[in-house]
Enzyme design. Structure first.
Site, PDB file in Angstrom:
ATOM      1  CG  PHE A   1      -1.839   1.242   1.195  1.00 13.82           C
ATOM      2  CD1 PHE A   1      -2.998   1.216   0.445  1.00 13.82           C
ATOM      3  CD2 PHE A   1      -1.512   2.388   1.891  1.00 13.82           C
ATOM      4  CE1 PHE A   1      -3.829   2.332   0.389  1.00 13.82           C
ATOM      5  CE2 PHE A   1      -2.337   3.500   1.845  1.00 13.82           C
ATOM      6  CZ  PHE A   1      -3.500   3.467   1.093  1.00 13.82           C
TER       7      PHE A   1
ATOM      8  CG  ASP B   1       5.750   3.686   1.550  1.00 16.39           C
ATOM      9  OD1 ASP B   1       5.759   4.521   2.478  1.00 16.39           O
ATOM     10  OD2 ASP B   1       4.700   3.356   0.950  1.00 16.39           O
TER      11      ASP B   1
ATOM     12  CE  LYS C   1      -0.176   6.676   6.883  1.00 22.15           C
ATOM     13  NZ  LYS C   1      -1.506   7.234   6.747  1.00 22.15           N
TER      14      LYS C   1
END
Length: 412
Positions: free
Chosen positions: A147, A232, A261
């Site tokens: 993802f 990532d 984030k």
């Protein structure tokens, strides 16, 4: 939760959101109004231990005092300039972040998806400018179950039918191999491959932790084949797993690091691609940009985040609490839980279908004062803030155990 359990105050907000916003989420029937530290409060005054933390964007908890003070101070001076000019504080942010990552350059964006897209663009430009590939030849390999975001390009890397259905045609030039399978990756790399992108731990897939040594094997293979390794770290970065970045726990050095984030301190969206000049240096003025990327407000908060992480205290807290949380959850294996995975205080708990779905468990946890979220119907994700203490960990384990035991006994 059933409709009869929802208060009029909460139902009013739920109805309004469902009436006026697109239905691209299926939220729990919970309406939050405030947050402090590891706790959030709903419109009826009920408090919950936040083990969702906005999918790890609020890794430092809610209302972190230092970040709020920095934000207020910066907002009173200058919030947005665009990169058309230099702004005080951008250089300090870049220096602090690159030192944490062991690199020498950063490129600031806003969201994780935007930063991942940026990393892919850089890799393809590097393929032409440095590796010497012809235009349009840069192939990128991702991992099954990944993802990286929901843009058209990033879902072109996805094998999740929910994320991809009806959105074709997809961006070409991508292929997938099984995660944690170095032989499959070796077979997939060819002369036109420019990069391999992977999450050090797959978050959305259910906190999937690869075998020890796998990331090191990927690093050795990509270096041998002159292929970039992109980590990532949107979810795994900023201390979430017990080290500032997860790749550091494996003793490797990727070519590009993507973070987002928690980099915004739970206050605003901030992301970055971090690397060395031999890769990031392929960018030239006008070849990439972002109006809000690297704005003074984001830089001020991001610098404060880096300063907190540089102390190592929160990472150490996660490391110390890891065995407590893990062992408490593993005690339920065979009685409604089939597997437990994770790092730091980030855990994925697989629920035995005999007792229900992961979402059923999350709904039951709400009644016990714990906010958590499921993924793929099977896994409960637990991602409390790094500031969590032993008392809250014990409370979480009591609630989780009570929910699982009640469902196990009911299914017996």
């Amino acid at each position: 939760m059933t409709a009869s359990e929802i208060s009029p105050n909460a139902q009013l907000e739920i109805d309004k959101v469902n009436r006026y916003t697109a239905h691209n989420y299926a939220p729990l029937d919970l309406v939050l109004t405030s947050g402090e530290g590891v706790w959030v409060t709903d419109v009826d005054g009920n408090r919950y231990l936040d083990c969702l933390t906005a999918y790890s964007a609020a890794t430092f908890g809610h209302g972190y005092g230092k970040f709020i003070d920095v934000m207020r101070d910066q907002m009173s001076k200058l919030s947005l300039t665009s990169r058309a000019v230099y702004a005080e504080g951008i250089g300090d942010f870049a220096e602090a972040l690159t030192k944490l990552a062991g690199k020498d350059m950063a490129l600031f964006m806003n969201t994780g998806a935007e930063a991942n897209e940026t990393a892919l663009k850089i890799a393809r430009k590097w393929g032409v400018r440095v590796k010497g590939l012809p235009q349009g030849a840069g192939k990128i390999i991702g991992m099954e179950g990944n993802f990286h975001g929901r843009t058209t390009t990033l879902i072109s890397l996805s094998d999740d039918p929910v994320a991809t259905a009806d959105y074709g045609p997809f961006t070409p030039g991508f292929s997938l191999v099984p995660f944690n399978d170095i032989d499959a990756l070796r077979d997939a790399i060819d002369d036109e491959t420019v990069a391999v992108i992977l999450e050090p731990i797959q978050g959305e897939a259910g906190i999937i932790v690869p075998d020890a040594g796998y990331l090191k094997q990927v690093r050795e293979l990509t270096a041998e084949r002159n292929v970039l390794m992109i980590c990532d770290e949107v979810q795994t970065g900023m201390g979430r797993t017990g080290t500032t970045f997860r790749f550091q726990a494996e003793g490797i050095e990727p070519d590009l690091i993507v973070t987002a984030k928690a980099l915004g301190g739970g206050i605003l969206p901030v992301s970055a691609v971090i690397g060395n000049e031999d890769v990031l240096g392929v960018l030239e003025p006008g070849t990439h940009g972002s109006t809000f990327g690297g704005n003074p407000l984001a830089a001020a908060v991001g610098t404060a985040v880096c300063e907190e992480l540089a102390t190592g205290k929160l990472q150490e807290n996660c490391q110390q609490l890891h065995p407590v949380l893990r062992e408490g959850l593993e005690a339920l294996i065979g009685r409604g839980v089939t597997a437990v995975r994770g790092a730091g205080v980030w855990m994925g708990v697989d629920i035995d279908p005999k007792i229900g779905t992961a979402k059923d468990v999350c709904v039951d946890l709400l009644a016990k004062g714990v906010l958590a979220k499921d993924t793929h119907g099977v896994t409960v994700r637990l991602a409390p803030a790094m500031i969590i203490g032993r008392e809250e960990i014990d409370m979480l384990l009591r609630a989780f155990t009570e929910v699982i035991n009640a469902r196990w006994e009911a299914a017996a």
